[in-house]
Design an enzyme around this catalytic site. Structure first.
Site, PDB file in Angstrom:
ATOM      1  N   ARG A 231       0.857  -1.013  -0.693  1.00  0.00           N
ATOM      2  CA  ARG A 231       0.366  -0.020  -0.167  1.00  0.00           C
ATOM      3  C   ARG A 231       0.747   1.321  -0.028  1.00  0.00           C
ATOM      4  O   ARG A 231       1.590   1.722   0.717  1.00  0.00           O
ATOM      5  CB  ARG A 231      -0.991   0.171   1.225  1.00  0.00           C
ATOM      6  CG  ARG A 231      -2.023   0.756   1.278  1.00  0.00           C
ATOM      7  CD  ARG A 231      -2.999   1.431   0.660  1.00  0.00           C
ATOM      8  NE  ARG A 231      -3.842   1.688   0.547  1.00  0.00           N
ATOM      9  CZ  ARG A 231      -3.696   3.944   0.236  1.00  0.00           C
ATOM     10  NH1 ARG A 231      -2.850   4.222  -0.773  1.00  0.00           N
ATOM     11  NH2 ARG A 231      -4.157   5.349   0.588  1.00  0.00           N
ATOM     12  N   GLN A 250       3.155   2.869  11.780  1.00  0.00           N
ATOM     13  CA  GLN A 250       2.789   1.606  11.630  1.00  0.00           C
ATOM     14  C   GLN A 250       3.823   1.074  12.161  1.00  0.00           C
ATOM     15  O   GLN A 250       3.186  -0.259  12.141  1.00  0.00           O
ATOM     16  CB  GLN A 250       3.365   1.352   9.516  1.00  0.00           C
ATOM     17  CG  GLN A 250       2.330   0.551   9.209  1.00  0.00           C
ATOM     18  CD  GLN A 250       0.672   0.439   9.306  1.00  0.00           C
ATOM     19  OE1 GLN A 250       0.240   1.929   9.647  1.00  0.00           O
ATOM     20  NE2 GLN A 250       0.341  -0.797   9.137  1.00  0.00           N
ATOM     21  N   GLY A 337      -9.802   1.716   5.804  1.00  0.00           N
ATOM     22  CA  GLY A 337     -11.024   0.691   5.064  1.00  0.00           C
ATOM     23  C   GLY A 337     -10.681  -0.630   4.592  1.00  0.00           C
ATOM     24  O   GLY A 337     -11.808  -0.621   4.889  1.00  0.00           O
ATOM     25  N   THR A 358     -12.823 -15.245  26.869  1.00  0.00           N
ATOM     26  CA  THR A 358     -13.813 -15.641  28.582  1.00  0.00           C
ATOM     27  C   THR A 358     -14.105 -17.180  28.135  1.00  0.00           C
ATOM     28  O   THR A 358     -14.911 -17.483  28.796  1.00  0.00           O
ATOM     29  CB  THR A 358     -15.287 -15.416  28.262  1.00  0.00           C
ATOM     30  OG1 THR A 358     -15.720 -14.829  26.919  1.00  0.00           O
ATOM     31  CG2 THR A 358     -14.544 -13.435  29.079  1.00  0.00           C
ATOM     32  N   GLU A 360     -13.463 -21.350  28.513  1.00  0.00           N
ATOM     33  CA  GLU A 360     -12.636 -22.064  29.302  1.00  0.00           C
ATOM     34  C   GLU A 360     -12.403 -21.270  30.780  1.00  0.00           C
ATOM     35  O   GLU A 360     -11.321 -22.226  31.249  1.00  0.00           O
ATOM     36  CB  GLU A 360     -11.919 -22.914  28.673  1.00  0.00           C
ATOM     37  CG  GLU A 360     -11.514 -23.236  27.574  1.00  0.00           C
ATOM     38  CD  GLU A 360     -12.522 -25.347  27.990  1.00  0.00           C
ATOM     39  OE1 GLU A 360     -13.088 -24.876  28.880  1.00  0.00           O
ATOM     40  OE2 GLU A 360     -12.771 -25.976  27.052  1.00  0.00           O
ATOM     41  N   ASP A 362     -12.787 -17.218  32.089  1.00  0.00           N
ATOM     42  CA  ASP A 362     -12.967 -15.367  32.394  1.00  0.00           C
ATOM     43  C   ASP A 362     -11.501 -14.929  32.517  1.00  0.00           C
ATOM     44  O   ASP A 362     -11.027 -15.877  33.303  1.00  0.00           O
ATOM     45  CB  ASP A 362     -13.290 -14.675  33.473  1.00  0.00           C
ATOM     46  CG  ASP A 362     -13.319 -12.849  32.827  1.00  0.00           C
ATOM     47  OD1 ASP A 362     -12.507 -12.750  33.274  1.00  0.00           O
ATOM     48  OD2 ASP A 362     -14.009 -12.748  31.543  1.00  0.00           O
TER      49      ASP A 362
END
Length: 588
Positions: A231, A250, A337, A358, A360, A362
């Site tokens: 990009r 980045q 986007g 969450t 097995e 939290d």
């Protein structure tokens, strides 16, 4: 750091994968060659579930995994989960309660002769084997419907009303009911001990969840890295000729998370190895008991090794799944986007990570268990040495600390772990001495310290394990992993910088150097980041995200009216991933 060679990448990928290397390759190649594994998005809920079921059936039919692997090679189970996590985490977590399951293992209070003998696991049929899949008598099954993610898993609610099962359906490794006399017997004396032993059977599930979430994490990083190298955006001359991975923004967002994932992976490898060894020994003992007819009294109640394995499994699942959520969210944001499109997979990965956080247990509740048990262990250990936690902490803080070496960073993490546990222990002692109830102090006043203590323990373990691996490597692979571990260590110290400074454990001058050294480590990795993500071991044919190139580039993908679905494979084959060549030039 110089450009890694293919041999460097092969060595590091093999080391990171740890085990079952041939299985990993075969599973990914099989999925890449079967079109059923190409993701689909605009599907009704029943079709989504059936797709996950069919994918799982395809893998199982190839004997990639079996429940019997728990008795022979438990590491194979976890390797298969990681590979399945790369493909479809709904498939990997397929519970099949609402639509498909025939049997359920029910954890229930067990009364024998009107006496409560505690929680045990009981095998219960919930559907008959007739062609209509009739729900069994006394059982009610309700579909839980659409969730925020992981919708290939058909979760359901089960209700039991006077359901009868044979006595032999009690899973009787530790407890039994004699069919002739109706008498209950157990190798574990207390009801709480029996409950804890049943709960310990969830440990393998925590490692499986960690493995599948790790697979998804590696997919996210690989997709984000590939997109960031292709990009193009504005460069120094005002033209759109610079890949966004060149930007420090980045790199600082993604590279510390990449380093953290590698180090947590080594920590998970250690936990899997420890649990598997313990599990295999227990199975061998069970076989010997069956052959001899003599059932030894359970010794695990006070078995420190078993207790340590429990803590390791309970701490690694939160670290891995929290990391998975953070990476999926950060990668989605840093891909703009394009990252918001379902076809680029981050949305699914966010949902899977939240399921893992969450499932097995939290995460934060597990961390309470870890902190409680680790604090008790430290207090016993240091009492036997004739010292308090305060004396231990003060001894560590007198050591010369630095941020320039891996050993110095490890010393800082050990110091923080000792300090947080000392603070937790002393605060509890002080408040309880003043008459405050334990529940109020633990649940209402010291939650932050409890969570910090458990996390400090887990992070120190993962750092130590990565450092141990470094000592087994030579030359460039060793240098690469040293750089990644240094970046993670500096990132942790930077995160906890206020803790070190407010307790005067670090000078202000050293504190100011920490983010500087972290940025230097990021920059040294930055230009090699696309190459380095190859150590994660994700077959590019299974990325499936157009922005990752996959079978075709994102530019090619966006030229057609595809309604957010993947293009036909014949069209995708025409365009491949082409990273921009800005790296290695003066832009860095």
């Amino acid at each position: 750091m110089k450009e890694p060679t293919p041999q460097d990448l092969t060595t590091l990928a093999h080391t990171l994968a740890h085990d079952n290397h041939a299985l990993r390759t075969r599973m990914q190649s099989f999925a890449a060659s079967d079109p059923i594994f190409i993701p689909r998005y605009d599907l009704p809920l029943p079709v989504t579930r059936e797709l996950a079921h069919q994918r799982l059936h395809r893998l199982a039919s190839q004997n990639f995994l079996s429940v019997f692997d728990f008795e022979t090679d438990p590491l194979k189970i976890f390797a298969a989960h990681e590979m399945a996590g790369i493909m479809d985490q709904s498939m990997a977590t397929k519970m099949t309660a609402a639509v498909d399951a025939t049997w359920a293992v029910v954890f229930a209070q067990t009364f024998v002769n009107n006496k409560n003998e505690g929680v045990h696991a009981i095998l219960v049929r919930i559907r008959e084997s007739d062609s209509h899949r009739t729900v069994s008598k006394g059982v009610t099954i309700q579909d839980m419907g659409v969730k925020m993610g992981c919708n290939g898993v058909d979760n359901g609610k089960l209700f039991f009303d006077h359901v009868r099962v044979p006595a032999e359906n009690l899973l009787n490794r530790y407890s039994n009911v004699d069919r002739r006399t109706g008498q209950f017997s157990s190798s574990i004396s207390s009801r709480r001990g029996r409950f804890l032993k049943v709960a310990d059977q969830l440990l393998s599930g925590r490692l499986a969840i960690s493995s599948l979430c790790l697979g998804g994490t590696k997919v996210c990083l690989t997709i984000a890295f590939r997109y960031a190298h292709s990009r193009l955006c504005v460069g120094p001359e005002g033209k759109s000729d610079t890949p966004i991975m060149v930007y420090q923004l980045q790199q600082r967002a993604l590279l510390p998370l990449f380093a953290q994932t590698v180090c947590l992976n080594f920590g998970l490898n250690y936990c899997k190895r420890r649990w598997s060894a313990l599990s295999l020994r227990a199975h061998q003992q069970y076989q010997q008991e069956q052959e001899s007819g003599y059932k030894a009294k359970n010794k695990d109640d006070h078995d420190e090794e078993a207790e340590e394995v429990v803590r390791l499994c309970c701490v690694i699942k939160p670290l891995i799944t929290w990391n998975a959520e953070r990476i999926a969210t950060t990668c989605r944001e840093r891909c703009g986007g394009q990252g918001y499109l379902s076809v680029n997979r981050f949305g699914d990965m966010i949902g899977y990570a939240h399921a893992g956080m969450t499932a097995e247990g939290d995460n934060s509740v597990l961390m309470q268990k870890v902190a409680k048990e680790q604090l008790a262990l430290l207090q016993r250990q240091h009492k036997s040495k004739g010292e308090t936690l305060e004396q231990w902490f003060m001894k560590l803080r007198r050591m010369t600390l630095d941020i320039e070496s891996l050993e110095g960073l490890l010393a800082l993490l050990r110091l923080r772990e000792a300090g947080v546990f000392y603070e937790l222990g002393s605060t509890l002692e002080s408040k309880l001495a003043k008459g405050k109830p334990l529940f109020q102090v633990w649940m209402g006043e010291e939650s932050d310290t409890i969570q910090s203590a458990a996390k400090a323990f887990g992070e120190r373990v993962c750092f130590e394990q990565t450092l141990d691996i470094i000592h087994t490597l030579d030359h460039d692979p060793r240098t690469i992993l040293e750089t990644l571990l240094r970046l993670w260590g500096l990132t942790l110290v930077e995160t906890y910088l206020s803790w070190f400074l407010t307790r005067q454990l670090m000078t202000l001058q050293t504190g100011l150097l920490v983010p500087l050294r972290a940025r230097e480590a990021v920059a040294s990795i930055g230009e090699h980041s696309l190459t380095l993500c190859g150590i994660l071991g994700v077959d590019e044919r299974l990325l499936f995200a157009p922005i990752a190139g996959d079978l075709g580039g994102w530019e090619e993908y966006n030229r057609s009216d595809n309604h957010g679905e993947l293009l036909e494979k014949s069209l995708l084959d025409k365009a491949g991933f082409k990273p921009h060549n800005a790296f290695g030039r003066s832009k860095l």
